[in-house]
Design a protein around this motif. Structure first.
Motif, mmCIF file in Angstrom:
data_model
loop_
_atom_site.group_PDB
_atom_site.id
_atom_site.type_symbol
_atom_site.label_atom_id
_atom_site.label_comp_id
_atom_site.label_asym_id
_atom_site.label_seq_id
_atom_site.Cartn_x
_atom_site.Cartn_y
_atom_site.Cartn_z
ATOM 1 N N MET A 259 0.848 -1.180 0.000
ATOM 2 C CA MET A 259 0.000 0.000 0.000
ATOM 3 C C MET A 259 0.888 1.235 0.000
ATOM 4 N N LYS A 260 0.473 2.217 -0.745
ATOM 5 C CA LYS A 260 1.237 3.454 -0.817
ATOM 6 C C LYS A 260 0.882 4.339 0.379
ATOM 7 N N ALA A 261 1.873 5.075 0.831
ATOM 8 C CA ALA A 261 1.616 6.038 1.894
ATOM 9 C C ALA A 261 0.828 7.202 1.300
ATOM 10 N N VAL A 262 -0.129 7.685 2.038
ATOM 11 C CA VAL A 262 -0.957 8.784 1.565
ATOM 12 C C VAL A 262 -0.698 9.982 2.453
ATOM 13 N N GLU A 263 -0.391 11.086 1.810
ATOM 14 C CA GLU A 263 -0.162 12.318 2.559
ATOM 15 C C GLU A 263 -1.387 13.197 2.404
ATOM 16 N N MET A 264 -1.895 13.637 3.530
ATOM 17 C CA MET A 264 -3.072 14.495 3.485
ATOM 18 C C MET A 264 -2.682 15.888 3.951
ATOM 19 N N SER A 265 -3.270 16.844 3.306
ATOM 20 C CA SER A 265 -3.047 18.219 3.735
ATOM 21 C C SER A 265 -4.402 18.911 3.764
ATOM 22 N N GLY A 266 -4.446 19.959 4.461
ATOM 23 C CA GLY A 266 -5.705 20.685 4.557
ATOM 24 C C GLY A 266 -6.055 20.933 6.008
ATOM 25 N N ARG A 267 -7.241 21.421 6.199
ATOM 26 C CA ARG A 267 -7.675 21.770 7.538
ATOM 27 C C ARG A 267 -9.079 21.233 7.759
#
Length: 86
Positions: free
Chosen positions: A66-74
């Motif tokens: 599984m690929k690492a998922v980077e989340m950004s936002g608020r």
């Protein structure tokens, strides 16, 4: 006739598998299947930590990574006034 560039219809169709890779995968699967008993006996001789390390290292060939998922936002959440909770 133009030089260079892609030719329509040339190459392996999108989504098709590589025949050499398929043959290697089939051979490897046959090799493992014929040696399951020996593989289990070898695993049984290992210490629990070593056995787990071997199983984890082999699992990447069976279970897709599984690929690492980077989340950004608020994330905005409503403010709660705790002073009314007395």
């Amino acid at each position: 006739m133009s030089k260079g560039g892609k030719r329509p219809g040339a190459g392996r169709p999108k989504g098709s598998t590589n025949r050499k890779a398929d043959k290697i995968r089939d051979f490897y699967q046959l090799l493992i299947n014929k040696n399951l008993k020996q593989l289990q006996e070898d695993l049984d001789t290992l210490k629990p930590k070593e056995r787990l390390e071997v199983i984890i290292s082999l699992s990447k060939f069976v279970v897709p990574m599984m690929k690492a998922v980077e989340m950004s936002g608020r994330i905005d959440s409503p403010k709660i006034d705790m002073s009314k909770w007395k």
